[in-house]
Design a protein around this motif. Structure first.
Motif, mmCIF file in Angstrom:
data_model
loop_
_atom_site.group_PDB
_atom_site.id
_atom_site.type_symbol
_atom_site.label_atom_id
_atom_site.label_comp_id
_atom_site.label_asym_id
_atom_site.label_seq_id
_atom_site.Cartn_x
_atom_site.Cartn_y
_atom_site.Cartn_z
ATOM 1 N N ASP A 219 44.298 31.616 29.355
ATOM 2 C CA ASP A 219 43.483 32.258 28.342
ATOM 3 C C ASP A 219 42.394 33.052 29.057
ATOM 4 O OD1 ASP A 219 40.757 32.041 26.676
ATOM 5 O OD2 ASP A 219 42.437 32.119 25.278
ATOM 6 N N GLU A 220 42.367 34.377 28.827
ATOM 7 C CA GLU A 220 41.487 35.237 29.609
ATOM 8 C C GLU A 220 40.008 34.941 29.368
ATOM 9 O OE1 GLU A 220 42.729 39.167 28.637
ATOM 10 O OE2 GLU A 220 44.491 39.113 29.960
ATOM 11 N N ALA A 221 39.629 34.696 28.127
ATOM 12 C CA ALA A 221 38.221 34.427 27.839
ATOM 13 C C ALA A 221 37.777 33.123 28.485
ATOM 14 C CB ALA A 221 37.995 34.386 26.330
ATOM 15 N N GLU A 222 38.605 32.121 28.426
ATOM 16 C CA GLU A 222 38.270 30.836 29.046
ATOM 17 C C GLU A 222 38.255 30.966 30.566
ATOM 18 O OE1 GLU A 222 39.677 26.145 28.874
ATOM 19 O OE2 GLU A 222 40.699 27.667 27.662
ATOM 20 N N ALA A 223 39.181 31.762 31.105
ATOM 21 C CA ALA A 223 39.197 31.997 32.554
ATOM 22 C C ALA A 223 37.897 32.672 32.988
ATOM 23 C CB ALA A 223 40.394 32.857 32.934
ATOM 24 N N PHE A 224 37.448 33.659 32.206
ATOM 25 C CA PHE A 224 36.189 34.339 32.516
ATOM 26 C C PHE A 224 35.031 33.354 32.563
ATOM 27 C CE2 PHE A 224 32.242 36.018 30.726
ATOM 28 C CZ PHE A 224 31.904 36.972 31.675
ATOM 29 N N ALA A 225 34.921 32.505 31.553
ATOM 30 C CA ALA A 225 33.807 31.554 31.499
ATOM 31 C C ALA A 225 33.827 30.613 32.692
ATOM 32 C CB ALA A 225 33.864 30.766 30.188
ATOM 33 N N ASP A 226 34.969 30.056 33.005
ATOM 34 C CA ASP A 226 35.052 29.121 34.133
ATOM 35 C C ASP A 226 34.829 29.824 35.461
ATOM 36 O OD1 ASP A 226 35.413 26.840 32.641
ATOM 37 O OD2 ASP A 226 37.600 26.860 32.785
ATOM 38 N N TYR A 227 35.343 31.049 35.584
ATOM 39 C CA TYR A 227 35.209 31.769 36.850
ATOM 40 C C TYR A 227 33.754 32.147 37.122
ATOM 41 C CZ TYR A 227 36.247 35.079 40.597
ATOM 42 O OH TYR A 227 36.293 35.740 41.802
ATOM 43 N N THR A 264 40.805 28.026 45.268
ATOM 44 C CA THR A 264 41.918 27.785 44.354
ATOM 45 C C THR A 264 41.599 28.351 42.972
ATOM 46 O OG1 THR A 264 42.577 25.787 45.543
ATOM 47 C CG2 THR A 264 43.357 26.010 43.283
ATOM 48 N N LEU A 265 40.384 28.089 42.478
ATOM 49 C CA LEU A 265 39.999 28.638 41.177
ATOM 50 C C LEU A 265 39.840 30.158 41.245
ATOM 51 C CD1 LEU A 265 37.469 25.987 39.810
ATOM 52 C CD2 LEU A 265 39.749 26.521 38.932
ATOM 53 N N HIS A 266 39.355 30.671 42.349
ATOM 54 C CA HIS A 266 39.254 32.125 42.524
ATOM 55 C C HIS A 266 40.628 32.782 42.389
ATOM 56 C CE1 HIS A 266 38.281 36.021 44.205
ATOM 57 N NE2 HIS A 266 39.048 35.810 45.255
ATOM 58 N N SER A 267 41.613 32.204 43.033
ATOM 59 C CA SER A 267 42.973 32.744 42.965
ATOM 60 C C SER A 267 43.562 32.595 41.568
ATOM 61 C CB SER A 267 43.853 32.038 43.997
ATOM 62 O OG SER A 267 45.189 32.474 43.916
ATOM 63 N N ARG A 268 43.278 31.470 40.927
ATOM 64 C CA ARG A 268 43.866 31.175 39.612
ATOM 65 C C ARG A 268 43.233 31.982 38.501
ATOM 66 N NH1 ARG A 268 46.112 30.334 35.431
ATOM 67 N NH2 ARG A 268 46.956 28.378 34.604
ATOM 68 N N LEU A 269 41.916 32.238 38.574
ATOM 69 C CA LEU A 269 41.190 32.777 37.428
ATOM 70 C C LEU A 269 40.688 34.209 37.597
ATOM 71 C CD1 LEU A 269 38.945 29.663 36.639
ATOM 72 C CD2 LEU A 269 41.218 30.196 35.742
ATOM 73 N N GLY A 270 40.579 34.695 38.820
ATOM 74 C CA GLY A 270 39.913 35.972 39.055
ATOM 75 C C GLY A 270 40.499 37.137 38.291
ATOM 76 N N GLU A 271 41.805 37.314 38.341
ATOM 77 C CA GLU A 271 42.433 38.452 37.671
ATOM 78 C C GLU A 271 42.335 38.336 36.156
ATOM 79 O OE1 GLU A 271 46.367 39.267 38.951
ATOM 80 O OE2 GLU A 271 45.823 39.568 41.057
ATOM 81 N N ALA A 272 42.534 37.138 35.636
ATOM 82 C CA ALA A 272 42.443 36.957 34.181
ATOM 83 C C ALA A 272 41.024 37.199 33.693
ATOM 84 C CB ALA A 272 42.901 35.548 33.804
ATOM 85 N N ALA A 274 38.807 39.242 35.068
ATOM 86 C CA ALA A 274 38.600 40.693 35.101
ATOM 87 C C ALA A 274 39.303 41.374 33.933
ATOM 88 C CB ALA A 274 39.090 41.258 36.427
ATOM 89 N N ALA A 275 40.478 40.882 33.569
ATOM 90 C CA ALA A 275 41.209 41.451 32.437
ATOM 91 C C ALA A 275 40.429 41.244 31.145
ATOM 92 C CB ALA A 275 42.590 40.821 32.337
ATOM 93 N N HIS A 276 39.798 40.087 31.004
ATOM 94 C CA HIS A 276 38.975 39.822 29.824
ATOM 95 C C HIS A 276 37.835 40.822 29.733
ATOM 96 C CE1 HIS A 276 36.514 37.731 26.869
ATOM 97 N NE2 HIS A 276 35.514 37.740 27.740
ATOM 98 N N VAL A 277 37.177 41.085 30.851
ATOM 99 C CA VAL A 277 36.074 42.042 30.857
ATOM 100 C C VAL A 277 36.573 43.438 30.516
ATOM 101 C CG1 VAL A 277 34.299 43.120 32.291
ATOM 102 C CG2 VAL A 277 34.735 40.666 32.494
#
Length: 285
Positions: A219-227, A264-272, A274-277
């Motif tokens: 989920d892109e919005a959740e990925a943004f918040a955690d990242y 690990t979180l950088h790799s998992r969440l970074g692109e998602a 950025a897509a949310h933004v």
């Protein structure tokens, strides 16, 4: 940006990040493609995703403006703020530090910063000490500070930027004798404090890591918040621990596990994230 704000705003982050620290993270990640600018409405919308309310965003923006980190600029009638030139320089340096995975090795040698400041200019001595500490230097003795050799360029850039190069000399050195470098490192850096900070980081963000490891979709919005949260809490640590050689650190050093978690979180969440933004905010497309 003043010397003090460089240390406290661009690099600083506690276990519970303050709104202004989250704002700096958002600017560092997503505004530079637009010349360092974001609209106030964009910031409010983005920070809502990490549970920061509008009054706190506006108040924090004002503080960052007073400290010379942000400047008010209108674009196409929209109120917004852009990063100052000094803030942009600090963030560029931070990219190298924060996203550097490799640690120094004993064979790399050490960077010594030796400085002497006349008593009449003792305020510059304070600035020098503050900035060397911000970069992660340890104190070998009065007027002699030490860091892994890979900090040479960052240190040279800092001295030139603050017009302090006339008060310091830099040397590339190696430890020849006497004593155990492991014991010396404990004298030069507060490893107990670092261990506590790394442990707090692991305690705070391990639940997010486990949650994302169980998921097959993002989920892109959740990925943004955690990242944004994990990066805000991480970005202070590579300055306090400037990549000290693992071979010279205590066995089971928490910093190794903390770095594994962050990357690990950088790799998992970074692109998602950025897509949310990009999807949410037209002014950063």
């Amino acid at each position: 940006m003043t010397a003090v704000s460089e240390a406290t705003e661009v690099d600083g982050a506690g276990r519970t990040a303050q709104p202004r620290q989250l704002i700096v993270t958002v600017y560092g990640l997503y505004s530079r493609g637009e010349g360092g600018w974001l609209s106030v409405r964009s910031l409010i919308d983005l920070l809502a995703g990490v549970d920061v309310e509008e009054p706190a965003v506006r108040s924090s923006i004002s503080r960052l403006k007073r400290r010379g980190i942000l400047s008010a600029v209108r674009r196409n009638g929209a109120a917004g703020y852009e990063l100052s030139e000094t803030a942009l320089a600090i963030l560029r340096e931070g990219d190298e530090r924060i996203f550097r995975r490799e640690r120094a090795t004993p064979g790399d040698g050490w960077l010594l910063a030796v400085f002497s400041v006349p008593e009449a200019e003792r305020h510059k001595r304070h600035v020098l000490r503050t900035q060397l500490a911000r970069l992660g230097f340890g104190t070998a003795s009065s007027g002699v500070w030490i860091a892994p050799a890979h900090l040479r360029d960052a240190t040279s850039d800092m001295l030139r930027r603050l017009e302090l190069e006339g008060y310091a000399d830099l040397f590339h050195a190696e430890h020849l004798a006497f004593g155990d470098v492991r014991d010396k490192i404990r004298e030069w850096w507060d490893l107990d404090q670092l261990e506590a900070l790394y442990t707090a980081f692991l305690d705070e963000h391990t639940p997010a890591l486990r949650r994302w490891q169980r998921r097959k979709t993002t989920d892109e919005a959740e990925a943004f918040a955690d990242y944004v949260r994990v990066l805000t809490d991480w970005r202070r640590l590579p300055y306090l621990d400037p990549g000290l050689p693992a071979e010279l650190l205590p066995s089971g050093w928490a910093g190794i596990r903390a770095a594994d978690l962050f990357f690990t979180l950088h790799s998992r969440l970074g692109e998602a994230a950025a897509a949310h933004v990009s999807r949410t905010l037209p002014d950063v497309r």
